[in-house]
Design an enzyme around this catalytic site. Structure first.
Site, PDB file in Angstrom:
ATOM      1  N   ASP A  96       0.845  -1.201   0.000  1.00  0.00           N
ATOM      2  CA  ASP A  96       0.000   0.000   0.000  1.00  0.00           C
ATOM      3  C   ASP A  96       0.875   1.243   0.000  1.00  0.00           C
ATOM      4  O   ASP A  96       1.560   1.539   0.980  1.00  0.00           O
ATOM      5  CB  ASP A  96      -0.910   0.002   1.223  1.00  0.00           C
ATOM      6  CG  ASP A  96      -2.048   1.006   1.100  1.00  0.00           C
ATOM      7  OD1 ASP A  96      -1.852   2.036   0.431  1.00  0.00           O
ATOM      8  OD2 ASP A  96      -3.125   0.770   1.676  1.00  0.00           O
TER       9      ASP A  96
ATOM     10  N   ASP B 253      -1.779   5.404  -6.506  1.00  0.00           N
ATOM     11  CA  ASP B 253      -2.085   4.575  -5.342  1.00  0.00           C
ATOM     12  C   ASP B 253      -2.208   3.112  -5.749  1.00  0.00           C
ATOM     13  O   ASP B 253      -2.883   2.781  -6.722  1.00  0.00           O
ATOM     14  CB  ASP B 253      -3.384   5.056  -4.696  1.00  0.00           C
ATOM     15  CG  ASP B 253      -3.792   4.207  -3.503  1.00  0.00           C
ATOM     16  OD1 ASP B 253      -2.924   3.947  -2.648  1.00  0.00           O
ATOM     17  OD2 ASP B 253      -4.959   3.796  -3.429  1.00  0.00           O
TER      18      ASP B 253
END
Length: 439
Positions: free
Chosen positions: A118, A319
């Protein structure tokens, strides 16, 4: 004994006495008890016979191609001294999560984990034994690790954790955070972490004690953001705050993608755009997206929909934890309307997608335009297909209402089969096409 080096390393060994019917095959040797004949499994001297071997040739090639892809990744990791890499796979297939995962080892002796990658989070957190509400059957067991240590309340690390706390009944530091619809409580801890065969001896992470909600990756998370407790910050001396990845298709079952850590082994010729910093959202990788092109037409998007604004958090981020790109409402409307205009077929909706077609259509290419680079997405990065039937949808959507209404997110599906470089010291993000989905 003479040796024959074969281009495909699948051999069968014929024990003396086996029949060899092909005229080019050596005759059956006498029963000396010491002679072996080595033949290719699909050659004319194969004990399988040409009739039996031939039908499996196509299947063998497909299987071997997949094996070769993994082998080349291994050889690639040996090519440059000091290069560190870890294979990446889709969590959708392995853990039924929308994230991508890497293999990691935590503790002494090492306990195996699959950690979600992440780029928008800092603190790593891992479900520990006794965690209430953690969705895993294989938690990390601190009691079985001789190198595990809780972080005491007086440690400088404690103030770096999100929402730190010290209960009257405990001398160790705890923290809490939210992850999508999940709320997490953890004990700040340290242990030996191995990723890409490099060991971080005192890695600081959250040992999860309680979890609510459904969004948290079941085996934990490796935070690749830019905050003080991120993997990037804790390994700054090892990897110089530089990494890249190639994400395979979310449908792939293989660990065919790669996470490359450090400056060695990164692409030298890659288009880049400046990396922007927002002190209010310091973990995020902001870039300046200047426009979107559908086919050859730049769609009309108000400048305010793409502008970077530190105060409001507006702008564009790259992201890995979001699956489908989200664009602020005016930007998405402009993109969607031009796609519909070019396809000119009856439109339907499916789930959260509002531009779907129930027949085969020709999708136009979509180009994301940034300062200094343009990324043209092939159809696989733009369109999602239903498992059955011919329905296909534009795999992007408008930003949801709430705090992220002003934020454009370039998500993992649009990054698949690209090498995406995050070079923090040189303040740049790069994209280059790379096929890392195994057949």
């Amino acid at each position: 004994m003479d040796r024959m080096i074969c281009s495909i390393a699948v051999l069968s060994v014929l024990v003396a006495g086996a029949a060899a019917s092909h005229p080019s095959c050596p005759a059956t040797p006498p029963d000396t008890g010491a002679t072996l004949q080595v033949s290719h499994a699909f050659g004319p001297c194969s004990p399988l016979g040409t009739e039996a071997a031939a039908p499996s040739w196509a299947g063998f090639l497909a299987d071997q191609a997949a094996r070769d892809a993994s082998r080349l990744l291994y050889l690639d990791s040996l090519a440059v001294r000091g290069r560190a890499y870890a294979p990446i796979a889709s969590g959708r297939q392995l853990l039924q999560t929308p994230t991508y995962v890497v293999r990691a080892r935590l503790g002494t002796p090492a306990q195996q984990l699959l950690l979600a990658v992440d780029t928008s989070n800092d603190a790593a957190w891992i479900p520990c034994s006794g965690c209430a509400g953690c969705p895993t059957e294989t938690p990390f067991k601190p009691a079985e690790s001789t190198s595990y240590r809780p972080v005491p309340c007086g440690s400088p690390l404690c103030v770096q954790a999100p929402n730190p706390s010290c209960s009257p009944n405990s001398m160790s530091c705890g923290f809490s955070l939210s992850y999508a619809d999940s709320s997490l409580q953890a004990a700040l801890s340290q242990d030996s972490l191995a990723v890409a065969n490099d060991v971080v001896k005192t890695y600081t992470f959250g040992c999860l004690q309680k979890a609510t909600g459904t969004a948290a990756p079941p085996q934990g998370l490796l935070g690749l953001g830019r905050g003080p407790l991120s993997f990037l910050s804790q390994t700054k001396d090892m990897y110089e705050a530089t990494f890249s990845y190639c994400l395979p298709s979310f449908k792939s079952l293989n660990f065919s993608g790669t996470l490359r850590l450090g400056r060695n082994g990164q692409p030298q010729r890659i288009k880049t755009t400046p990396l922007l910093a927002n002190p209010h959202r310091s973990s995020l990788y902001y870039v300046n997206m200047t426009g979107i092109r559908v086919g050859k037409k730049v769609v009309p998007i108000p400048a305010s929909a793409l502008a970077f604004d530190q105060a409001t958090g507006a702008g564009t981020v790259v992201d890995s934890g979001t699956m489908f790109t989200r664009l602020v409402a005016p930007a998405y409307a402009a993109l969607r309307d031009e796609v519909r205009h070019r396809i000119r077929a009856p439109v339907s909706s499916l789930g959260g997608f509002d531009t779907c077609y129930n027949t085969t259509v020709a999708w136009p290419p979509v180009t994301l335009m940034f300062d200094g680079m343009q990324v043209t997405l092939p159809e696989d990065n733009v369109v999602i297909h239903t498992t059955y039937g011919t329905t296909s949808c534009l795999a992007m959507a408008a930003a949801p209402d709430g705090v992220n209404t002003v934020l454009n997110v370039i998500a993992s599906m649009q990054q698949q089969n690209h090498r995406v470089l995050f070079d923090v010291p040189n303040r740049r993000v790069g994209f280059s096409r790379e096929q890392c989905t195994a057949a």
